[in-house]
Motif scaffolding. Structure first.
Motif, PDB file in Angstrom:
ATOM      1  N   SER A 191       0.976   2.804   6.004  1.00 18.47           N
ATOM      2  CA  SER A 191       1.161   1.598   5.215  1.00 18.47           C
ATOM      3  C   SER A 191       2.161   0.726   5.960  1.00 18.47           C
ATOM      4  O   SER A 191       2.820   1.169   6.887  1.00 18.47           O
ATOM      5  N   ASP A 233      -4.330   4.071  -0.880  1.00 15.56           N
ATOM      6  CA  ASP A 233      -5.070   3.083  -1.670  1.00 15.56           C
ATOM      7  C   ASP A 233      -5.740   2.101  -0.701  1.00 15.56           C
ATOM      8  O   ASP A 233      -5.467   2.115   0.496  1.00 15.56           O
ATOM      9  N   THR A 288      -0.055   3.158  -9.473  1.00 20.02           N
ATOM     10  CA  THR A 288      -0.775   1.898  -9.677  1.00 20.02           C
ATOM     11  C   THR A 288      -0.259   1.159 -10.898  1.00 20.02           C
ATOM     12  O   THR A 288      -0.179  -0.075 -10.900  1.00 20.02           O
ATOM     13  N   GLY A 343       4.663   2.490  -2.906  1.00 24.62           N
ATOM     14  CA  GLY A 343       4.721   3.356  -4.082  1.00 24.62           C
ATOM     15  C   GLY A 343       5.403   4.681  -3.825  1.00 24.62           C
ATOM     16  O   GLY A 343       5.453   5.541  -4.706  1.00 24.62           O
ATOM     17  N   PHE A 386      -1.504   8.612  -7.825  1.00 28.29           N
ATOM     18  CA  PHE A 386      -1.900   7.238  -7.580  1.00 28.29           C
ATOM     19  C   PHE A 386      -2.131   6.475  -8.880  1.00 28.29           C
ATOM     20  O   PHE A 386      -1.828   5.284  -8.968  1.00 28.29           O
ATOM     21  N   THR A 434      -0.028  -1.475  -5.189  1.00 27.32           N
ATOM     22  CA  THR A 434      -0.918  -0.307  -5.129  1.00 27.32           C
ATOM     23  C   THR A 434      -1.993  -0.468  -6.176  1.00 27.32           C
ATOM     24  O   THR A 434      -1.710  -0.809  -7.329  1.00 27.32           O
ATOM     25  N   GLY A 490       0.819  -1.218   0.000  1.00 29.05           N
ATOM     26  CA  GLY A 490       0.000   0.000   0.000  1.00 29.05           C
ATOM     27  C   GLY A 490       0.840   1.250   0.000  1.00 29.05           C
ATOM     28  O   GLY A 490       2.024   1.226   0.323  1.00 29.05           O
ATOM     29  N   THR A 491       0.187   2.340  -0.376  1.00 23.74           N
ATOM     30  CA  THR A 491       0.868   3.634  -0.462  1.00 23.74           C
ATOM     31  C   THR A 491      -0.014   4.709   0.155  1.00 23.74           C
ATOM     32  O   THR A 491      -1.236   4.653   0.017  1.00 23.74           O
TER      33      THR A 491
END
Lengths: 222, 202
Positions: free
Chosen positions: A60, A31, A192, A146, A188, A198, A15-16
């Motif tokens: 995260s 996210d 992604t 990320g 994002f 992400t 996750g970010t």
């Protein structure tokens, strides 16, 4: 041969998180994908937690530790409210988070946090942390899988126009709230594409003088 | 071992043109040895190769490639196409499968009818063809993020130069092993423009 233990108490759920501070608002986004190894556990997990009226934390890393951390901070905030008869300000919460993280210096919370909110003057503030509590007030930050992809882009868009000189103090962005939200969505979308941890959905929390608002945006699910 | 010298390389495709850019730092772990190190080499007017990773392997590999290309030019009486050159690099790298060159090449060129071609490969020759951009080096993750956010298809040469420069400079600013400015080549069917960028000198 000495038997070595291969068990680790930690796991990385990926996750970010990103936060951007504005003149009178703060945008915190993360996210909603939770993963382990190469598998996805769920596409709909919130990494954002509102700790106080004007403080929102996104974390995260290892979500079990993140949950435990959120519980500890919520309990400490409740005690503060009973003792001082007011909500904790964002800079105070920032210090509390740092102390809580350092308390477990030798068995840390595997949590990479970004704290966003409004300070006592109503200006946006963002605090960025490492896993053991070292923190700094900044104008914008990202943490998580990320973050290496997003940070250079945020530097390019938000850093003051003289990057060759020493970094400017008080890097609160002159962008409007809508522009900042757009920037977060772009970040994002790009992250992604290139980061497998992400994706799925983006949760955006906006804090301003009118209160708190939550928005969602779909991201690629692959 | 890929992080011994430090490097940042990126190549981007535009409208009938391409750009390839690198940082200029050569270090030995934390110490900076040179601030004008060349990572991008010209094979012929419409073919450039950048080599990220261990500097000694990059230089040796470059010398071997120049040798092979010159032989090709003598035998075939023409320049090598970028796709062919990429296969050559891939084969050379895979020959050393169990004792590899610690390099990540980035190849950029104009192929048939001046169609831009870019590709990168890992240190044992696995090709990655891309239509938009390729990155390599210690700053590659930052470069991925910056390029992904800033890239648009079909940019003209001037705009492509601006985009690749901004992406490179902001990415190397987040990587301690690369930096000290940038070296950008923008190649169109008619000309090659080489520019040096001034960035944070650290």
């Amino acid at each position: 041969m000495k038997q070595q233990s291969n068990w680790s108490p930690y796991d990385n759920n990926g996750g970010t998180c990103v936060a951007i501070a504005g003149a009178d608002y703060c945008v915190i986004a993360a996210d909603t994908r939770m993963s382990t190894g190469y598998s996805i556990l769920t596409r709909d997990y919130s990494k954002i937690c509102q700790l106080a009226e004007k403080s929102v934390m996104a974390s995260s890393g290892f979500q079990a530790d993140v949950r435990a951390l959120q519980k500890v901070l919520a309990a400490r905030h409740l005690i503060y409210q009973h003792q001082h008869n007011k909500q904790m300000s964002c800079p105070a919460m920032a210090q509390l988070l740092s102390n809580t993280l350092y308390y477990k210096r030798f068995f840390p919370y595997y949590a990479f946090n970004v704290l966003g909110g409004l300070d006592n003057e109503g200006k946006g503030c963002v605090f960025t942390y490492d896993a053991v509590g070292s923190y700094e007030r900044v104008g914008y930050s990202s943490q998580g899988s990320g973050s290496t992809l997003i940070m250079p882009f945020l530097d390019n868009q938000l850093k003051s126009p003289s990057p060759l000189l020493l970094p400017a103090q008080d890097a609160v962005t002159p962008l409007s709230e809508a522009e900042a939200i757009d920037l977060v969505k772009t970040c994002f979308a790009s992250a992604t594409e290139r980061d497998i941890y992400t994706g799925d959905k983006l949760e955006i929390v906006v804090l301003n003088a009118d209160g708190i608002r939550r928005d969602y945006m779909e991201l690629r699910k692959d | 071992i890929f992080e011994y010298n430090g490097s940042a390389l990126v190549a981007m495709v535009g409208k009938n043109c391409f750009a390839i850019a690198s940082d200029r730092r050569l270090g030995v772990q934390l110490q900076t040895i040179a601030t004008d190190f060349q990572r991008i080499y010209k094979i012929h007017d419409k073919l450039f190769i950048g080599l990220a990773g261990l500097a000694t392997d990059a230089q040796t590999l470059y010398q071997k490639l120049v040798f092979r290309h010159k032989l090709y030019q003598l035998r075939e009486e023409r320049d090598m196409k970028p796709q062919t050159f990429a296969s050559l690099v891939s084969a050379l790298l895979y020959e050393k499968r169990f004792g590899p060159f610690f390099c990540q090449p980035v190849i950029a060129g104009l192929g048939d009818e001046d169609k831009p071609f870019i590709c990168t490969m890992d240190s044992i020759g696995a090709k990655e063809l891309a239509k938009d951009f390729v990155v390599a080096g210690t700053a590659s993750e930052s470069l991925y993020g910056a390029c992904e956010a800033m890239f648009k298809p079909d940019m003209e040469a001037e705009e492509l130069f601006e985009t690749i420069s901004q992406a490179l400079l902001s990415s190397v600013d987040r990587d301690c092993l690369s930096g000290w400015g940038g070296h950008v080549y923008v190649v169109t069917p008619t000309e090659v423009t080489e520019r040096i960028l001034k960035g944070r000198m650290d």
